[in-house]
Design a protein around this motif. Structure first.
Motif: not given
Length: 113
Positions: A65-82
């Motif tokens: 996991x690489x979370x967004x830094x505090x205050x950052x905006x933009x897109x969050x990607x989640x990829x789940x396998x299985x």
């Protein structure tokens, strides 16, 4: 050739979401929504696409996991396998995606379905 179940979801600004579900059979569904509405698409991967995606999944490193830094905006990607209880989950803020070339390669292959 069988794939694991793949669920790719991106959540962004202005109510934007993209979700791609890929079943082990190669059947897929693409849901894309924002302030306008897009009709879901469904279909099945071609043999070459199945091989490419299977190879990209095999090349993935450990879940991370690489979370967004505090205050950052933009897109969050989640990829789940299985499927539970045997799932691998990758969560990456778009600003860190270039730092995860294996995850980025699979995501790009899914986005062109």
């Amino acid at each position: 050739m069988s794939l694991p179940r793949v669920n790719y979801r991106v959540v962004g600004q202005d109510d934007y979401t993209l979700e791609i579900t890929l079943e082990p059979t190669g059947a897929y569904r693409v849901d894309c929504g924002d302030h306008t509405s897009h009709k879901p698409r469904q279909g099945a991967l071609e043999e070459g696409q199945t091989r490419e995606i299977a190879a990209l999944i095999d090349a993935l490193g450990a879940p991370r996991e690489h979370p967004a830094p505090e205050g950052a905006t933009g897109f969050i990607t989640e990829l789940t396998l299985g499927v539970p209880p045997d799932t691998r989950v990758y969560r990456v803020w778009e600003g860190e995606l270039a730092e995860e070339p294996d995850v980025m390669a699979l995501i790009r292959a899914l986005e062109v379905i």
